[in-house]
Design an enzyme around this catalytic site. Structure first.
Site, short mmCIF file in Angstrom:
data_model
loop_
_atom_site.label_atom_id
_atom_site.label_comp_id
_atom_site.label_asym_id
_atom_site.label_seq_id
_atom_site.Cartn_x
_atom_site.Cartn_y
_atom_site.Cartn_z
N ASP A 111 0.87 -1.19 0.00
CA ASP A 111 0.00 0.00 0.00
C ASP A 111 0.90 1.23 0.00
O ASP A 111 2.03 1.18 0.50
CB ASP A 111 -0.91 0.01 1.23
CG ASP A 111 -2.17 0.85 1.02
OD1 ASP A 111 -3.27 0.27 0.96
OD2 ASP A 111 -2.05 2.10 0.92
N ILE A 141 -10.24 -5.85 -8.27
CA ILE A 141 -11.50 -5.56 -7.56
C ILE A 141 -11.84 -4.07 -7.65
O ILE A 141 -12.99 -3.66 -7.48
CB ILE A 141 -11.40 -5.98 -6.07
CG1 ILE A 141 -11.02 -7.47 -5.94
CG2 ILE A 141 -12.71 -5.72 -5.34
CD1 ILE A 141 -11.00 -7.99 -4.50
N HIS A 153 -20.44 -4.68 -13.85
CA HIS A 153 -20.68 -4.53 -12.41
C HIS A 153 -21.23 -3.14 -12.14
O HIS A 153 -20.58 -2.28 -11.58
CB HIS A 153 -19.34 -4.75 -11.68
CG HIS A 153 -19.45 -4.75 -10.20
ND1 HIS A 153 -20.37 -5.50 -9.51
CD2 HIS A 153 -18.70 -4.13 -9.26
CE1 HIS A 153 -20.19 -5.31 -8.21
NE2 HIS A 153 -19.19 -4.48 -8.03
N1 APR Z 1 -1.18 2.22 -4.85
C1 APR Z 1 -1.42 1.35 -3.84
N2 APR Z 1 -2.41 1.52 -2.95
C2 APR Z 1 -3.19 2.59 -3.10
C3 APR Z 1 -3.02 3.53 -4.14
C4 APR Z 1 -1.94 3.31 -5.03
N3 APR Z 1 -1.69 4.16 -6.03
N4 APR Z 1 -3.97 4.48 -4.01
C5 APR Z 1 -4.72 4.15 -2.96
N5 APR Z 1 -4.24 3.01 -2.40
C6 APR Z 1 -4.72 2.30 -1.23
C7 APR Z 1 -5.21 3.21 -0.11
O1 APR Z 1 -4.11 3.69 0.65
C8 APR Z 1 -6.11 2.27 0.68
O2 APR Z 1 -5.42 1.64 1.76
O3 APR Z 1 -5.85 1.51 -1.57
C9 APR Z 1 -6.52 1.20 -0.35
C10 APR Z 1 -8.02 1.15 -0.61
O4 APR Z 1 -8.62 0.75 0.56
P1 APR Z 1 -10.03 1.33 1.06
O5 APR Z 1 -10.04 2.82 0.88
O6 APR Z 1 -10.29 0.77 2.42
O7 APR Z 1 -11.05 0.74 -0.02
P2 APR Z 1 -11.69 -0.74 -0.09
O8 APR Z 1 -12.99 -0.75 0.62
O9 APR Z 1 -10.66 -1.74 0.27
O10 APR Z 1 -12.03 -0.80 -1.66
C11 APR Z 1 -11.01 -0.78 -2.63
O11 APR Z 1 -12.37 -1.95 -4.22
O12 APR Z 1 -14.65 -2.46 -4.20
C12 APR Z 1 -13.66 -1.61 -4.69
O13 APR Z 1 -14.85 0.45 -5.03
C13 APR Z 1 -13.89 -0.20 -4.23
O14 APR Z 1 -12.31 0.76 -5.74
C14 APR Z 1 -12.52 0.38 -4.39
C15 APR Z 1 -11.59 -0.79 -4.03
#
Ligand code: APR
Length: 320
Positions: free
Chosen positions: A34, A119, A176
């Protein structure tokens, strides 16, 4: 044999749940990646500390360096932003397309042979772009949506009939989004199709119609309840079942957003169709026969996905 390596790109709500499930199922060692430094490391350590309690063997590593995913067998991508109340999945396209570009570069450099499950939303467009950014073989990348949408449909049917979820099978195809295509004719309780169950007096057509509509809006229902993000338990469980099918060569028939090159009359798009997943990735695309009404619904759903792909190409001309 060494354990398989599973890299999770994005260690947010879904990423953390994926890591925990993969540990509990002992599918392999996990790398959480992340950009939020500390989060993948913290979640990895927390889950590793649960292993002595639950008695599973797996290593968990957190990192903000793509080198950590080197040689991964499976990669599950959730990096990006989830939607908030009032947003559609399509509202995420601008931000998440940029994220897919950096994720694609990381995969291309460190794990070009992995089986990739995307996803991130809007799903069908993001998996399409990710395949191009990472230059993956089309049979080695799928999007997770159909298993989740079908699970929601199955859950609502389970409640309606008061029977075990194990005996309810259903499937949802197409993109989706709100135009997804829940296939009533092909959904069954212990092999009995839903239209027959209506004839048998188990339910009514109106109730099935309402369940279909609730399925289509299933993601939004959770977003409105949570208010701070979108669903994560069922999405994670769905992606894990796809990863397991690949890692264990199960040849499962699962609805996934798969690359179509002529099937269903569609070229170079990812859209939800039933596929066989085994050790070679997508081993077969199942072409279901649609009736006229289903054909129309599928065409409408395709048009929405096409619109999103067009938007991606406008944002990033390299995708044209
Ligand atoms: N590279 C790596 N990680 C990233 C980046 C990036 N460029 N940009 C954002 N992130 C990380 C964020 O730091 C965060 O920890 O992606 C993570 C996303 O986690 P959440 O915000 O908790 O989202 P989540 O509920 O896990 O959903 C993720 O899946 O279902 C889909 O619509 C939803 O697109 C979303 C994705």
């Amino acid at each position: 044999m060494a354990r398989r390596k599973i890299a999770l790109i994005g260690a947010g709500q879904i990423g953390g749940t994926l890591a925990h499930l993969i540990g509990l199922k002992e599918l392999g060692d996990v790398v959480l990646f992340d950009i939020a430094d500390g989060v993948p490391q913290g979640k990895g350590l927390d889950i590793a500390e649960s292993a002595p309690v639950d008695g599973f063997d797996a290593n968990f590593k957190g990192s903000s360096d793509y080198a950590a995913i080197k040689g991964a067998d499976v990669i599950i991508v959730t990096a990006g932003v989830p939607r908030k109340p009032g947003m559609s999945r399509d509202d995420l396209v601008g931000i998440n397309l940029k994220v897919m570009e950096s994720v694609g570069a990381g995969i291309k450099q460190y794990a070009p042979d992995a089986f990739v499950i995307c996803i991130t939303n809007p799903l069908d467009a993001m998996v399409w772009a990710l395949q191009k950014f990472a230059n993956l073989k089309p049979n080695k990348i799928v999007g997770m949506a159909g298993v989740l949408d079908s699970a929601r449909f199955r859950h609502f049917l389970t409640e309606e009939f008061g029977v075990s979820a194990k005996d309810v099978s259903a499937f949802v195809l197409g993109g989706h989004g709100d135009d997804m295509v829940p296939l009533v004719r092909y959904s069954t309780v212990a092999g009995i199709p839903l239209p027959d169950l209506v004839d048998m007096g188990w339910t009514t057509k109106e109730k099935i119609d309402a369940i279909v509509e609730r399925t289509r809006k299933g993601g939004g229902e959770i977003v409105n309840l949570l208010k701070t993000g979108s669903a994560f338990y069922a999405p994670a469980a769905s992606a894990v079942s796809m990863a397991e099918a690949y890692l264990k060569d199960q040849k499962r028939v699962l609805p996934c957003a798969a690359h179509l090159s002529g099937e269903y009359g569609v070229k170079d798009m990812f859209v939800g169709v039933p596929v066989v997943i085994g050790a070679k990735g997508v081993e077969r695309i199942v072409e279901v026969k649609f009736n006229a009404e289903e054909k129309d619904m599928f065409a409408k759903s395709l048009a929405s996905v096409e619109g999103l792909i067009h938007a991606c190409k406008e944002i990033n001309p390299a995708l044209k």
